[in-house]
Design an enzyme around this catalytic site. Sequence first.
Site, mmCIF file in Angstrom:
data_model
loop_
_atom_site.group_PDB
_atom_site.id
_atom_site.type_symbol
_atom_site.label_atom_id
_atom_site.label_comp_id
_atom_site.label_asym_id
_atom_site.label_seq_id
_atom_site.Cartn_x
_atom_site.Cartn_y
_atom_site.Cartn_z
ATOM 1 N N SER A 79 0.809 -1.222 0.000
ATOM 2 C CA SER A 79 0.000 0.000 0.000
ATOM 3 C C SER A 79 0.837 1.265 0.000
ATOM 4 C CB SER A 79 -0.927 -0.007 1.223
ATOM 5 O OG SER A 79 -0.169 -0.159 2.398
ATOM 6 N N THR A 181 -2.034 3.826 4.421
ATOM 7 C CA THR A 181 -1.022 4.840 4.185
ATOM 8 C C THR A 181 -0.133 4.934 5.403
ATOM 9 O OG1 THR A 181 -2.531 6.097 2.825
ATOM 10 C CG2 THR A 181 -0.805 7.361 3.937
ATOM 11 N N THR A 199 1.766 7.050 0.182
ATOM 12 C CA THR A 199 0.858 5.939 -0.118
ATOM 13 C C THR A 199 0.851 5.613 -1.613
ATOM 14 O OG1 THR A 199 -1.430 5.187 0.215
ATOM 15 C CG2 THR A 199 -1.169 7.409 -0.592
ATOM 16 N N ARG A 209 -6.721 8.994 -10.174
ATOM 17 C CA ARG A 209 -7.349 9.286 -8.881
ATOM 18 C C ARG A 209 -6.281 9.708 -7.853
ATOM 19 N NH1 ARG A 209 -6.748 7.322 -3.372
ATOM 20 N NH2 ARG A 209 -8.718 7.600 -2.319
ATOM 21 N N VAL A 210 -6.601 10.747 -7.104
ATOM 22 C CA VAL A 210 -5.728 11.182 -6.016
ATOM 23 C C VAL A 210 -6.558 11.204 -4.737
ATOM 24 C CG1 VAL A 210 -4.384 13.112 -5.109
ATOM 25 C CG2 VAL A 210 -4.283 12.571 -7.551
ATOM 26 N N GLY A 211 -5.992 10.661 -3.673
ATOM 27 C CA GLY A 211 -6.715 10.630 -2.400
ATOM 28 C C GLY A 211 -6.328 11.793 -1.504
ATOM 29 N N THR A 232 -5.593 8.069 7.501
ATOM 30 C CA THR A 232 -5.499 6.910 6.633
ATOM 31 C C THR A 232 -6.912 6.379 6.398
ATOM 32 O OG1 THR A 232 -4.492 4.720 6.361
ATOM 33 C CG2 THR A 232 -5.108 5.352 8.600
ATOM 34 N N GLY A 233 -7.061 5.621 5.335
ATOM 35 C CA GLY A 233 -8.386 5.098 5.019
ATOM 36 C C GLY A 233 -8.900 5.696 3.727
#
Length: 321
Positions: A79, A181, A199, A209-211, A232-233
């Site tokens: 991850s 992450t 991450t 896609r960007v988190g 995180t998550g």
Amino acid sequence: MATSRRTFLKNLSAAALTAGLPPVANAKVPPVFPVVVSTWNFGLQANVEAWRILRTGGRALDAVEAGARVPEGDPNETSVGLGGLPDREGRVTLDACIMDEQSNCGAVVCLEHIVHPISVARKVMEQTPHVMLSGRGALQFALAHGFKKENLLTPASEKAWKKWLKKGKYKPIANIENHDTIGILALDANRHLSGGCTTSGMAYKMAGRVGDSPIIGAGLFVDNEVGAATSTGVGEEVIRIVGSHLVVELMRQGHAPQQACEMAVARIVKNQPVKSKEIQVGFLALAKDGDVGAFALQKGFTYAVHTETGNVLKSAASFYA
Ligand code: ASP
């Protein structure tokens, strides 16, 4: 409870001002520092590296970078960094950010082929007029600064992706290796705070896609007067509430890091009462006095805390049982 603590801190600050002392919001307990905290089980190893720097009086910024590089370089961590699970097109795209005690910050998003995005993020912070570089530009910048181009898709991650392709269903599973992450926060011997977050994002995400993780304020925030937080998550839910900034601002209002993390999680539940039951989000916070807090939507969120008394893995309490 929250109100009485706030009142207490307000009175404390007022008393400190009268006495001519700086209004130290966290004057309740002797400060604990140095200290480093990191998300998930791999935080233990990350903390060990960070601690090497902190225990000899080194800078929190160097410590968080060194710590974050540990899971980044581990091909068995699926991850983060090398070996990270790819997007649905089979590309490993990495997101990272870093922030220091002077609010300097740097980030890279959708970076391919570079094992240590945290170090590229630091270079963005230190050697460009910008905060964030993405995709092709981030890669060009990294290569121009001596980072080596590598294949990050390990045979194991490629195999997992090909298996996923058979069904092609995108459904993040709480606490399973399709996300996680490393967020790492440190308070050094000079009482300076810094943080890093890195991450490979949600496994099998859409291309591009960007988190939350590389977004200052969402995946990470540091305010040297107050504290630092990371998350995180499922990043989409963290972005919606600008989670790490929210946690730090709640601490600024006098809430302990634990309460601040709980309030941020509660905000997600309020916004997403149905979805929040099925996903994981966790917050980890470190106050300026070394006090640590962590809280998650679901059980299973672990974090590691390293002080001079040792390096301990803890389980965060959660909103849902
Ligand atoms: N927050 C990361 C993202 O949304 C993933 C994780 O921490 O599990 O990309």
